[in-house]
Design an enzyme around this catalytic site. Structure first.
Site, mmCIF file in Angstrom:
data_model
loop_
_atom_site.group_PDB
_atom_site.id
_atom_site.type_symbol
_atom_site.label_atom_id
_atom_site.label_comp_id
_atom_site.label_asym_id
_atom_site.label_seq_id
_atom_site.Cartn_x
_atom_site.Cartn_y
_atom_site.Cartn_z
ATOM 1 C CB SER A 108 45.398 6.632 75.263
ATOM 2 O OG SER A 108 45.393 7.999 74.502
ATOM 3 C CB CYS A 149 44.739 -1.150 80.446
ATOM 4 S SG CYS A 149 44.157 -1.409 82.407
ATOM 5 C CD GLU A 207 49.024 0.981 75.928
ATOM 6 O OE1 GLU A 207 48.591 1.971 75.739
ATOM 7 O OE2 GLU A 207 47.797 0.605 77.157
ATOM 8 C CE LYS A 225 33.765 11.462 75.683
ATOM 9 N NZ LYS A 225 34.113 10.096 74.704
#
Ligand code: NAD
Length: 502
Positions: free
Chosen positions: A235, A291, A402, A182
């Site tokens: 996330s 990231c 973040e 996906k």
């Protein structure tokens, strides 16, 4: 300004790929928008629960034959995929720039790293071998055999639409499993192109399936008992609270690579020009949507007299701001552009919101990326320029949360240990780097910092395909990692046989 030819002409209709067929979804259709030009370049379905269940069933049905296919026959398909990707390298890279926004050089790097994972997985015949020992007792032998588990679900984030699913799929398929992928619905076209290549390379129907969509598809995967494991990248709230929790409840294997807040620690003996060059890529590459991106720049004064250090600090920060302010921002298909837009307007607004917060918290805004300086006459919706905050304290929200955008927060620390303590207070543990010429400092840092990926004079610590992509604390949930030898253990279960003949 020259814009490279766009490989997507008009609007590309993304379909699902199930049991070797390209199928339309009954779900809602949403737009895929090029963040630089604002043009709709694709339509993607938000697929239904039934559609994910059908894909899992197709994978399950294909599995018995695929697992019996000899490993070398399996990887011949991956060799063909590699060749096809090399032939279409530039097209695949430009598509990433069109659907994500990153610069063409960043996309080329992403394509290369994706292909490298295919290359490593082609060594499966050696990587997957078990081991044995004769005469564990007189006339009795013992073997360890690695076997595939069945069907794996692979869920990707928007920031690396091409590469991230390839951290997992080649190893899953090479070890004899089937997959349902996906992609992020924000930029799904790259994965469609990869599935087309898998089909052309002769991967049998049902082995490699793709279902587009969002939460419904993900929860369908999590609830489906035929899925034996999930690889998720995204996330922390989704990875920890949805994926990891649900996989625990349903007994699935899981790799959940999550959010980050990465510290770049600059010691007073760091080589200034090389460190700044590394920092520009680290903080502003991929418009900060990585990231592994630098977020906090920690300037350490250990071993320096105050005046001497103040001179170093001023010189370093002035050069940093100068380099950030002269970065060329624009459409990534202009080869001279150094930073593209954020993925969309809402992401830009979120980052701009953090810039407001930083000002409210009392940090000094040395360079304000909201004041746009863009090359080309593009809609401004998703663009920001590099931003630099000085006088940031470690407890400010801009230093702890973040941001996932092109914002550098400069923090001061007296000792290396203070910088390490700061890193340890962060809930995240994805990556950290030190810039120094002192081996003792570098060794102390490497030894003690609780992060999965450590850089010594390296700003983006992206492990090669034959090393695991690690992560600690709120940046990773699971036991084994993707890529290389660890992923072989993730995608196989060990069976132990003790054999005795009368
Ligand atoms: P995201 O968590 O919003 O989405 C990731 C995937 O989960 C997408 O496919 C999305 O459709 C799906 N999803 C989103 N919300 C969901 C929900 N409530 N329930 C079920 N599925 C859901 O992440 P993103 O915005 O696409 O990606 C950016 C994040 O990914 C950043 O936090 C970044 O640090 C992280 N990331 C981590 C790594 C790593 O290796 N640690 C690598 C790349 C990105």
């Amino acid at each position: 300004m020259t814009i490279l030819e766009e490989p997507i002409k008009g609007v590309f209709n993304v379909k699902n790929y199930v049991h070797g067929e390209w199928v339309d979804s009954e779900g809602e259709i949403v737009d895929v928008v090029n963040p630089a030009t604002g043009k709709t370049i694709g339509k993607v379905p938000i697929s239904t629960k039934n559609e994910i269940d059908n894909a899992v069933q197709a994978a399950e049905e294909a599995w018995p034959e695929w697992r019996r296919t000899p490993p070398l026959a399996r990887v011949r398909c991956l060799f063909r995929m590699k060749e096809l990707m090399e032939e279409r390298f530039e097209e695949l890279s430009r598509i990433q720039t069109m659907e994500h926004g990153k610069t063409i050089d960043e996309s080329r790097g992403e394509t290369r790293r994706g292909i490298e994972n295919l290359e490593v997985a082609t060594g499966i015949a050696s990587l997957m071998m078990g081991y044995n020992l004769e005469d564990i007792a007189s006339g009795i032998d013992e073997f360890l055999i690695r076997q595939p588990l069945g069907v794996f679900g692979i869920i990707g984030p928007y920031n690396f639409p091409f590469m991230v699913p390839l951290w997992f799929i080649p190893y899953a398929v090479a070890t004899g499993n089937c997959v349902v992928v996906k992609p992020s619905s924000e930029d799904p076209i790259s994965q469609t192109k990869i599935a087309e290549i898998a089909e052309e390379a002769g991967i049998p129907p049902g082995v490699w399936n793709m279902v587009n969509g969002g939460k419904t598809v993900v929860s369908g995967m999590l609830e489906n008992r035929s899925i034996k494991g999930i690889c998720f990248v995204g996330s922390t709230p989704v990875g920890r609270d949805v994926i990891y929790r649900k996989c625990g409840e349903t007994g699935k294997r899981v790799i959940a690579q999550c959010g980050a807040k990465n510290f770049m620690v600059v010691m007073p003996d760091a080589k200034v020009d090389q460190t700044i060059a590394a920092c520009m890529t680290s903080f502003y590459g991929n418009a900060g949507q990585r990231c592994l991106a630098g977020a906090n720049l920690v300037m350490v004064s250990e071993g320096q007299a105050e005046t001497e250090y103040n001179n170093f600090y001023k010189k370093f920060v002035d050069k940093f701001v100068e380099a950030a302010s002269t970065m060329k921002v624009g459409y990534g298909l202009d080869e001279t552009v150094q930073m593209g837009p954020l993925r969309d307007k809402s992401k830009k607004e979120k980052v701009a919101g953090y810039i407001n917060k930083g000002v409210d918290e009392g940090a000094k805004l040395k360079l304000d990326g909201r004041q746009l300086r863009i090359v080309g006459d593009w809609p401004k919706d998703a663009f920001l320029n590099p931003t630099v905050f000085d006088d940031v304290t470690p407890d400010m929200r801009i230093a702890t949360e973040e941001i996932f955008g092109p914002v550098a927060c400069i923090v001061r620390a007296k000792k290396l240990q203070d910088a390490i303590d700061m890193i340890h207070k962060s809930p995240f543990g994805n990556s950290a780097a030190i810039f120094t010429q002192n081996g003792r400092w570098a060794r102390d840092f490497r030894y003690s910092v609780q992060c999965g990926n450590i850089g010594v004079n390296v700003g983006i610590v992206a492990p090669m395909a034959f090393f695991p992509f690690s992560g600690m604390k709120d940046s990773f949930f699971g036991d084994l990692h993707g890529q290389g030898q660890e992923s072989i253990r993730f995608f196989t279960e060990s069976k132990v046989v003790i054999e005795r003949w009368f």
